[in-house]
Design an enzyme around this catalytic site. Structure first.
Site, PDB file in Angstrom:
ATOM      1  N   GLU A   1      13.451  13.972 -25.172  1.00 54.88           N
ATOM      2  CA  GLU A   1      14.123  13.010 -24.290  1.00 54.88           C
ATOM      3  C   GLU A   1      15.556  13.468 -24.073  1.00 54.88           C
ATOM      4  O   GLU A   1      16.242  13.865 -25.022  1.00 54.88           O
ATOM      5  CB  GLU A   1      14.111  11.605 -24.907  1.00 54.88           C
ATOM      6  CG  GLU A   1      14.870  10.553 -24.093  1.00 54.88           C
ATOM      7  CD  GLU A   1      14.807   9.173 -24.734  1.00 54.88           C
ATOM      8  OE1 GLU A   1      13.776   8.866 -25.397  1.00 54.88           O
ATOM      9  OE2 GLU A   1      15.778   8.398 -24.579  1.00 54.88           O
TER      10      GLU A   1
ATOM     11  N   GLU B   1      23.676   6.664 -20.328  1.00 51.17           N
ATOM     12  CA  GLU B   1      23.376   5.324 -20.805  1.00 51.17           C
ATOM     13  C   GLU B   1      24.691   4.575 -20.951  1.00 51.17           C
ATOM     14  O   GLU B   1      25.710   5.154 -21.305  1.00 51.17           O
ATOM     15  CB  GLU B   1      22.653   5.351 -22.154  1.00 51.17           C
ATOM     16  CG  GLU B   1      21.235   5.854 -22.103  1.00 51.17           C
ATOM     17  CD  GLU B   1      20.542   5.711 -23.442  1.00 51.17           C
ATOM     18  OE1 GLU B   1      19.701   4.803 -23.582  1.00 51.17           O
ATOM     19  OE2 GLU B   1      20.872   6.501 -24.355  1.00 51.17           O
TER      20      GLU B   1
END
Length: 423
Positions: free
Chosen positions: A214, A219
């Site tokens: 990932e 974010e």
């Protein structure tokens, strides 16, 4: 399998490629299937496929894209793919690029993070704005059937707090290496969690998360005290979840949600670099992962964009949380090294009506006369095959037509012909 166009021996259901063409005499048309990452086909002996022709006598040229110059790095990368989100107000994003995760996760526990949103493919949660943007929107959930009872804590009454959207390019647009960037205006608020990230494309098949890898490009958790920070992280086997390897960048006093920003990574075989508006704020290398674990960033990944609401990391909505919250996406772009693969070709003729299994030995391919700039001239090694393609030239006798294609694969000719020898 009962359809007249069924491929001999196919599964009960099967997808095939239908191609139509309309080419003036001498005009060339066709398409390539470029691999997301080079493949070693040197132990195979040929290319095979099912071809449904019309007996047109049309000559079809099959091409192999083989080898190429080494990637010289970001200074030479050019735009390989983008979505600029052009379209009419209220339209869905391009289905050739995006599909949707739906619901609260396969285990019902808020995608493993105890989140409080229910993802939909509704235009209420994701749509074009008519001005060249995609808008992903988290709104108050009014559907009592959308429950988040698997999350801990559970939202009051068990009904999900919000509906939202999670778009992914899996099976549609997947990439290995290059610069991946988006120009975004993100949301904010207690419990609001926007993300622009990537997952390895083997997550649904051979390597469940985190073995698939990932890459979190952006974010942000929208609560007070975090609205000036962007986070970039990788997750893999032995360094996932709270043990992911990453860093944050604080742009105080700038609140990220107040304007558009460009979030990007530059991804090379042994390192990944994170950027905010052109500033490289974090770099991770293969040597930085924990001893005894694997660097799993050496294969294609797909892109995801979403707004989560609530969860273990951002916390949960409270009286200060305002909905709707939106993430506006101006564009998503991928830059990669230019195509320098050497071309090889062989021709076969559409001389039958119906399905025909065509097998072409690699030894039959010869170097094409037309090559991209800087293509090597080192023969068909197949140690780093880049893809394949089909081309045809319009003729006066068959300027238009159609054909069907299925099951293109590299094969061992010995295993194909051995049964014939035995008989």
């Amino acid at each position: 399998a009962t359809d007249p166009l069924a491929v001999p021996g196919q599964d009960p259901d099967n997808n095939i490629l239908h191609v139509t063409y309309d080419l003036p005499a001498g005009a060339v048309g066709g398409f390539d299937r470029k691999f997301d990452a080079p493949q070693n086909l040197s132990q195979s002996e040929g290319l095979s496929f099912w071809y449904y022709g019309s007996g047109s006598g049309q000559a079809m040229t099959v091409t192999l894209l083989d080898n190429g110059q080494s990637d010289p790095g970001p200074t030479s990368w050019t735009l390989a793919w983008s979505d600029e989100f052009s379209g009419t107000l209220g339209a869905a994003p391009n289905p050739a690029n995006w599909k949707y995760d739906i619901g609260v996760g396969a285990d019902g526990n808020g995608w493993g993070n105890n989140e409080w949103e229910y993802y939909t493919d509704s235009r209420d949660n994701s749509a074009l704005d008519g001005n060249g943007n995609l808008v992903i929107k988290a709104i108050t959930n009014t559907n009592s059937a959308y429950t988040c009872t698997g999350s801990t804590p559970t939202p009051p009454g068990g009904q999900c707090y919000a509906t939202s959207a999670r778009l992914l390019s899996a099976d549609k647009q997947e990439f290995a290496y290059g610069r991946v960037e988006a120009r975004l205006k993100i949301p904010k608020g207690q419990g609001i969690w926007p993300a622009f990230w990537m997952l390895g494309n083997d997550i649904f098949t051979t390597n469940p998360w985190p073995a698939s890898g990932e890459i979190d490009i952006m974010e942000n958790i929208g609560k007070v005290g975090e609205q000036t920070k962007v986070y970039g992280t990788i997750h893999g086997p032995g360094y996932s979840g709270g043990s992911g390897i990453g860093s944050s960048y604080n742009v105080t006093p700038t609140v990220l949600a107040d304007d558009f920003h460009i979030f990007a990574i530059e991804w090379e075989p042994t390192q990944i670099r994170w950027y905010l508006d052109g500033f490289n704020y974090f770099t991770v290398t293969e040597q930085m992962i924990p001893a005894g674990t694997d660097w799993v960033f050496d294969h294609p990944f797909f892109i995801i964009m979403n707004i989560a609401v609530g969860g273990n990391w951002p916390g949960y909505p409270d009286a200060t949380t305002l909905l709707p919250q939106t993430m506006t996406v101006d564009y998503v772009r991928v830059y990669q090294a230019p195509d320098t693969a050497e071309r090889f070709e062989v021709t076969f003729v559409d001389n039958t009506v119906g399905w025909k299994k065509v097998t072409l030995p690699f030894t039959a391919f010869t170097r094409s006369a037309v090559q991209p700039a800087n293509a090597p001239n080192d023969g068909l090694t197949l140690t780093a095959a880049q893809g394949y393609g089909f081309q045809l030239t319009g003729s006066a006798t068959a300027p238009s037509g159609e054909f069907y294609l299925d099951d293109v694969r590299h094969v061992d000719l010995h295993s194909i012909f051995m049964p014939i020898i035995r008989r």
